[in-house]
Design an enzyme around this catalytic site. Structure first.
Site, PDB file in Angstrom:
ATOM      1  N   ASP A  95       0.857  -1.181   0.000  1.00 51.03           N
ATOM      2  CA  ASP A  95       0.000   0.000   0.000  1.00 51.03           C
ATOM      3  C   ASP A  95       0.897   1.237   0.000  1.00 51.03           C
ATOM      4  O   ASP A  95       1.713   1.413   0.899  1.00 51.03           O
ATOM      5  CB  ASP A  95      -0.892  -0.025   1.249  1.00 51.03           C
ATOM      6  CG  ASP A  95      -1.955   1.060   1.232  1.00 51.03           C
ATOM      7  OD1 ASP A  95      -2.158   1.678   0.169  1.00 51.03           O
ATOM      8  OD2 ASP A  95      -2.577   1.282   2.288  1.00 51.03           O
ATOM      9  N   ASP A 148      -3.194   2.158  -5.843  1.00 49.78           N
ATOM     10  CA  ASP A 148      -1.968   2.160  -5.040  1.00 49.78           C
ATOM     11  C   ASP A 148      -1.913   1.015  -4.045  1.00 49.78           C
ATOM     12  O   ASP A 148      -1.161   1.084  -3.075  1.00 49.78           O
ATOM     13  CB  ASP A 148      -1.824   3.495  -4.308  1.00 49.78           C
ATOM     14  CG  ASP A 148      -2.742   3.597  -3.102  1.00 49.78           C
ATOM     15  OD1 ASP A 148      -3.944   3.312  -3.269  1.00 49.78           O
ATOM     16  OD2 ASP A 148      -2.262   3.919  -2.012  1.00 49.78           O
ATOM     17  N   GLU A 149      -2.678  -0.015  -4.273  1.00 46.62           N
ATOM     18  CA  GLU A 149      -2.790  -1.055  -3.265  1.00 46.62           C
ATOM     19  C   GLU A 149      -3.055  -2.401  -3.934  1.00 46.62           C
ATOM     20  O   GLU A 149      -3.892  -2.470  -4.836  1.00 46.62           O
ATOM     21  CB  GLU A 149      -3.972  -0.685  -2.360  1.00 46.62           C
ATOM     22  CG  GLU A 149      -4.055  -1.456  -1.089  1.00 46.62           C
ATOM     23  CD  GLU A 149      -5.312  -1.074  -0.297  1.00 46.62           C
ATOM     24  OE1 GLU A 149      -5.904  -0.016  -0.562  1.00 46.62           O
ATOM     25  OE2 GLU A 149      -5.691  -1.872   0.568  1.00 46.62           O
TER      26      GLU A 149
HETATM   27 MG   LIG Z   1      -2.475   3.886   0.147  1.00 45.29          MG
END
Ligand SMILES: [Mg+2]
Length: 391
Positions: A12, A106-107
């Site tokens: 993350d 983003d993960e």
């Molecule tokens: Mg994040």
């Protein structure tokens, strides 16, 4: 060889949108940066760690953030730029394994069980991912490692920012037991309050609770919750999940009685749905809005988009209209929960949607590699998404 235990990594990016802004504009480093909808009904998307010190949080109305942090730097999201950086991050993942489940730009979860022998141990892989992301993007990520998705995600959350944490199966009870039950995956406000009424405040107390008593209070959910409280989670990392729908919803702490507030929340949910759709290279043509009046009366309203889309603006346009029509037909509109979902993924996103971002290409590569490895038959439902590519 590894035993039956899986090695799952959750990656993350730290304060992703705000970090990209600080990367591109060095004069913003060290300042409270808030990426948000800047209109009257705007909601915070992401804020830098400097802004969090003022109490600013994701999903908070921008107006409230401005009261808490009047000197913050408020910026509109630049989706194209975030997608560009996201493609770099996912390219790092693709160098490790095709077993990637993207959750947002983003993960992602990575199942590296099959890569361990080649790449030398799960912690070495985790450190390598952090380093590669830093080299390619200049940004930091937090990496959680565990025997399943729940522990891996918890580990990355606990390690933030710029962290790396491994939670082994045998360490899970000690790690989990002091945490408040609100940290448990799937536990929202309603379940949390129900558990508090039973006198259960920590994950350890939940694990120790008499199952029959818990089932009386929570129904079928009880078994799953207790398994999670023990650190057990059987869910697989699903690389190209051929989803029926991608949705996001929010249960309000206090019922929402104002249309402008409901719209602000709806926009936030639309952004989340659009981001997740784009992260998977999907575009849908049906938007569904879910409206729950207190206590449990749920309505859904559905409409089609003009063309398949993964754009927050397109989804919001339709969702907002559905919300408004419902609102105007209620004598005293009142919402406990508001959600939106996108479905009807019957073909690939239009090429031009990603003309400025290599995300779709990255997704294609992952899918192609999986097809190579396991044969197209393993992707039957995802296969329907590919039909457009043949035309
Ligand atoms: Mg994040």
């Amino acid at each position: 060889m590894p035993t039956a235990e899986r090695s799952i990594i959750h990656v993350d990016m730290d304060a992703f949108y705000a970090s990209v802004e600080q990367l591109d504009r060095p004069e913003l480093r060290g300042l409270p940066v808030i990426v948000a909808g800047l209109g009257r009904r705007g909601v915070v998307s992401t804020c830098s760690y400097e802004a969090r010190r003022y109490g600013v949080r994701s999903a908070m109305p921008t107006a409230q953030a401005r009261r808490l942090c009047p000197d913050g730097v408020y910026l509109s999201p630049r989706a194209d730029r975030y997608e560009e950086v996201s493609a770099e991050v996912f390219a790092v993942f693709e160098g490790i394994t095709p077993q990637i489940e993207g959750l947002s730009l983003d993960e992602a979860f990575l199942d590296v069980t099959a890569s361990l022998r080649l790449l030398g141990g799960v912690e070495a892989i985790g450190r390598g991912i952090k380093q590669d992301i830093r080299d390619r993007t200049g940004l930091t990520a937090s990496v959680g490692i565990g025997p399943n998705k729940w522990l891996a995600k918890l580990a990355s959350e606990l390690s933030k920012p710029d962290g790396l944490l491994r939670i082994r199966a045998d360490e899970a009870p000690a790690r989990l037991s002091p945490l408040p039950i609100g940290r448990l995956w799937t536990v929202g406000k309603v379940t949390e309050q129900a558990l508090h009424r039973l006198g259960i405040r920590t994950i350890g107390e939940l694990a120790a609770c008499d199952p029959a008593r818990l089932t009386r209070a929570l129904g079928r959910q009880a078994t799953l919750l207790q398994a999670l409280a023990r650190g057990e989670d059987e869910r697989a990392v699903e690389p190209v999940r051929a989803e029926q729908s991608i949705g996001a919803e929010h249960t309000f702490d206090e019922d929402v009685v104002r249309l402008d507030m409901a719209e602000a929340w709806l926009l936030r949910q639309c952004e989340r749905v659009a981001e997740r759709a784009r992260a998977r290279g999907l575009a849908g043509h049906t938007v569904t809005v879910k409206l729950r009046e207190p206590p449990f009366v749920t309505h859904t309203r559905q409409a089609r988009l003009g063309a398949p889309s993964a754009s927050a603006a397109d989804i919001y346009d339709v969702a907002r209209r559905l919300l408004n029509v419902w609102w105007q037909t209620q004598p005293t509109p009142r919402l406990r929960l508001l959600g939106v979902s996108l479905s009807g993924f019957d073909r690939r996103p239009q090429e031009d949607m990603f003309a400025s971002a290599p995300m779709a290409a990255a997704t294609d590569q992952v899918q192609d590699r999986i097809n190579l490895r396991f044969g197209t038959g393993s992707l039957v439902r995802a296969g329907s998404l590919r039909t457009r590519g043949r035309g």
